[in-house]
Design a protein around this motif. Sequence first.
Motif, PDB file in Angstrom:
ATOM      1  N   TYR A  96       0.836  -1.210   0.000  1.00 13.28           N
ATOM      2  CA  TYR A  96       0.000   0.000   0.000  1.00 13.28           C
ATOM      3  C   TYR A  96       0.868   1.257   0.000  1.00 13.28           C
ATOM      4  N   LEU A  97       1.859   1.258   0.871  1.00 13.90           N
ATOM      5  CA  LEU A  97       2.716   2.450   0.945  1.00 13.90           C
ATOM      6  C   LEU A  97       3.566   2.621  -0.318  1.00 13.90           C
ATOM      7  N   ARG A  98       3.883   1.502  -0.943  1.00 16.55           N
ATOM      8  CA  ARG A  98       4.634   1.604  -2.202  1.00 16.55           C
ATOM      9  C   ARG A  98       3.761   2.249  -3.294  1.00 16.55           C
ATOM     10  N   ASP A  99       2.475   1.809  -3.337  1.00 17.20           N
ATOM     11  CA  ASP A  99       1.582   2.320  -4.380  1.00 17.20           C
ATOM     12  C   ASP A  99       1.030   3.702  -4.038  1.00 17.20           C
ATOM     13  N   TYR A 100       0.913   3.994  -2.750  1.00 15.40           N
ATOM     14  CA  TYR A 100       0.326   5.269  -2.319  1.00 15.40           C
ATOM     15  C   TYR A 100       1.264   5.954  -1.310  1.00 15.40           C
ATOM     16  N   PRO A 101       2.411   6.438  -1.752  1.00 13.39           N
ATOM     17  CA  PRO A 101       3.382   7.023  -0.810  1.00 13.39           C
ATOM     18  C   PRO A 101       2.833   8.237  -0.063  1.00 13.39           C
ATOM     19  N   ASP A 102       1.855   8.918  -0.630  1.00 13.79           N
ATOM     20  CA  ASP A 102       1.268  10.079   0.046  1.00 13.79           C
ATOM     21  C   ASP A 102       0.574   9.698   1.354  1.00 13.79           C
ATOM     22  N   GLU A 103       0.318   8.437   1.530  1.00 13.84           N
ATOM     23  CA  GLU A 103      -0.408   7.972   2.714  1.00 13.84           C
ATOM     24  C   GLU A 103       0.517   7.755   3.919  1.00 13.84           C
ATOM     25  N   LEU A 104       1.803   7.942   3.722  1.00 11.60           N
ATOM     26  CA  LEU A 104       2.770   7.611   4.770  1.00 11.60           C
ATOM     27  C   LEU A 104       2.457   8.319   6.093  1.00 11.60           C
ATOM     28  N   ALA A 105       2.206   9.624   6.021  1.00 11.30           N
ATOM     29  CA  ALA A 105       1.986  10.390   7.248  1.00 11.30           C
ATOM     30  C   ALA A 105       0.762   9.878   7.998  1.00 11.30           C
ATOM     31  N   THR A 106      -0.296   9.593   7.279  1.00 12.23           N
ATOM     32  CA  THR A 106      -1.524   9.087   7.918  1.00 12.23           C
ATOM     33  C   THR A 106      -1.249   7.754   8.600  1.00 12.23           C
ATOM     34  N   CYS A 107      -0.516   6.905   7.920  1.00 11.49           N
ATOM     35  CA  CYS A 107      -0.259   5.573   8.467  1.00 11.49           C
ATOM     36  C   CYS A 107       0.691   5.646   9.667  1.00 11.49           C
ATOM     37  N   GLU A 108       1.618   6.576   9.609  1.00 11.81           N
ATOM     38  CA  GLU A 108       2.514   6.768  10.763  1.00 11.81           C
ATOM     39  C   GLU A 108       1.706   7.167  11.991  1.00 11.81           C
ATOM     40  N   ALA A 109       0.721   8.032  11.766  1.00 15.87           N
ATOM     41  CA  ALA A 109      -0.109   8.485  12.886  1.00 15.87           C
ATOM     42  C   ALA A 109      -0.887   7.331  13.505  1.00 15.87           C
ATOM     43  N   LEU A 110      -1.170   6.336  12.702  1.00 23.05           N
ATOM     44  CA  LEU A 110      -1.924   5.174  13.194  1.00 23.05           C
ATOM     45  C   LEU A 110      -1.039   4.180  13.951  1.00 23.05           C
ATOM     46  N   GLN A 111       0.261   4.268  13.698  1.00 23.58           N
ATOM     47  CA  GLN A 111       1.197   3.262  14.196  1.00 23.58           C
ATOM     48  C   GLN A 111       0.996   2.912  15.665  1.00 23.58           C
ATOM     49  N   ARG A 112       0.868   3.949  16.486  1.00 27.40           N
ATOM     50  CA  ARG A 112       0.818   3.726  17.930  1.00 27.40           C
ATOM     51  C   ARG A 112      -0.507   3.115  18.389  1.00 27.40           C
ATOM     52  N   HIS A 113      -1.527   3.246  17.534  1.00 26.30           N
ATOM     53  CA  HIS A 113      -2.864   2.846  17.980  1.00 26.30           C
ATOM     54  C   HIS A 113      -3.292   1.458  17.499  1.00 26.30           C
ATOM     55  N   VAL A 114      -2.622   0.955  16.476  1.00 21.42           N
ATOM     56  CA  VAL A 114      -3.158  -0.262  15.859  1.00 21.42           C
ATOM     57  C   VAL A 114      -3.144  -1.472  16.780  1.00 21.42           C
TER      58      VAL A 114
END
Lengths: 122, 534
Positions: A53-71
């Motif tokens: 997903y991050l490879r295909d949608y690199p713009d999503e990195l910041a959003t996914c980083e924000a989720l890191q702690r909560h998943v």
Amino acid sequence: MRSVSRRFFLRVGGVLCALTGASIPFSLRAAPRLSGSSNKATPTELVPLGARYLRDYPDELATCEALQRHVATCDHRLLEGIVRDDFRRGDTVRLDGWVLARTEVRVAAAFYLNNVHPGGLQ
Amino acid sequence: MIIDATNVEDGSSYSCDICVIGGGAAGITLARELRGTSFKVMVLEAGGLAPSAESQAFYKAQDRGVMYFPLDVARLRYLGGTTGHWGGACLPLDPIDFEKREAVPNSGWPLTREQLDPFYERAQLICGVGPFNYDPAFWSESDNGNRPLLPLDASVVRSAVFQNSKPLRFGEFYRDDLEQATNVEVLINAAVLEMQVRASGERLDAVVARTPNGRTVAVRAKCFVLATGGIENARQLLLADRVHKAGIGNAHDLVGRYFMDHIYVPVGRLLLNGDQNMRLYQMGKVNGTRLRAGLSLSAEQLAAEQLLNGWVGIYKSGEYHSQDARGSWNYLLKSAKSLEMPDDLLRHISASVDYFAERGERWIRRRLGWEEPVPPNLFNLNAHTEQAPNPDSRVYLGKKLDDNGQRRLVMDWRLTEQDHRSIRRTVEIISKQFGAAGLGRVQIGFSDDDTVWLDPDRAAKIDTPVGSFHHLGTTRMHDSPRQGVVDRNLKVHEMSNLYVTGSSVFTSGGFANPTLTLVALTCRLADHLKTTLV
């Protein structure tokens, strides 16, 4: 053309197998494991999906980083509800042909980030 | 009575009230419906009692446009016609299929589904299927809850049930009826060579048929009904160019145009969450009726998205094989049972090898551990979709001649952006509904074959025919002679005593297999003739 290759396969496939011991990975292994069922994925299984997903949608990195702690601690039922809402709203992503909810691939990406950068990127 | 025209005297002449040209599903249905009336009925069938290479050769045609099946394979020229290929699937067209839809140019039948319902009910019996009830909830409840409906949002996706006959081969199954009907004579091996139109142009006086051994037979009648199939109906009208220079019914250049088929393509696969009961969506028997459901979009969703109608079947992995390969194997088996030498033996053997090789390949791969066993919750998705009525998609007369000196057809099958988009969007919408219901996930285009049809650029260059042998639209029905070849009673607009029946009169095609609808239309025509020809 298709039938010729199939017959060819039948004739030589077994021989090749015996010689090389090769195995052909079946794409089902890449199938997404789903939430809320016997197909429920383990975090490890979600990692490749998140990477993709991050490879295909690199713009999503910041959003996914924000989720890191909560998943790791997120409420599974709540997550499932959000995923269904994504599908209802049509907020989906196509990965390797699979039609997936935006939230579920973001969660997968967060697991991926946790896997490669356990403490987060910063 | 069935008479072999090769045995009648050369130059024989018959007269009757109604001459039916063609002995396939439509022709046989019409003859049966007219049994016991005061009308003398004659049916002219170009082929014999069984398919033969010689007879099939008359159906050879050229192919242009999108690759299509060879027309001498996709149709059968013998008593019973292309019901010899029929898979037996029956489903009425949806009410929306009859309507004029804003998003579908050239749509809109001059009939409603409601008007055709009583005839569908009769057609059910003729086609050998169950009660005229296609409500999926009815069939779901009929099996004590053992076949639940998928809990999808009904305002978006609905289940649609096909019933399946054995399938029924009309020529064999109804032969006794034809033999015993006292007012019906069937002339086999009588291929129409000429339709003799009165000089004034509005009336057909006689047809002349030719036998394989070179004899001719003339049939005069009060009324003629052309029932030679979805493609051949157009050819017969175009060939009759002595009085009408462009062919009968072709004053507005409509005959042969609007050719449609149902596009039948693999589109993806479905991975269910777990143990969802899918029995309603697999072929099974409920109270003696064989049936299976698939998924379609609601009428509201189709209108909102400006899509053509379509159906997505859910198949267990390995269940789907090409019609050609499976059909060849069945044909070889049948020939062996009847101790007859099959026509075109090598082609059928080759196709059968392909069929078993495909199954064998999968078995060997699993045994060798090269391939994981397919989990029971993984299904293939195949779309069976409507094609937009398109005047550029057509059959027309070419320059090559058959053995009777008649011009062969050229098939120029064309597909539009709307055809491709409808397949793509239908699968996308269904995919999202599976996710929204928490039932599972869909992978669109998991194989290279699938993605061809999901990518408009690649679809334009396909090299595998993907129709369904459903030949529709070439003599379309419309109240205006400028937009249709036949009127709502199936009478050719510019003729007073010539009717056309069969799938060629469909104004649009929906996704339902056409046999049930063409039989219903033919029942309706029979009633019309009974009241107007007295």
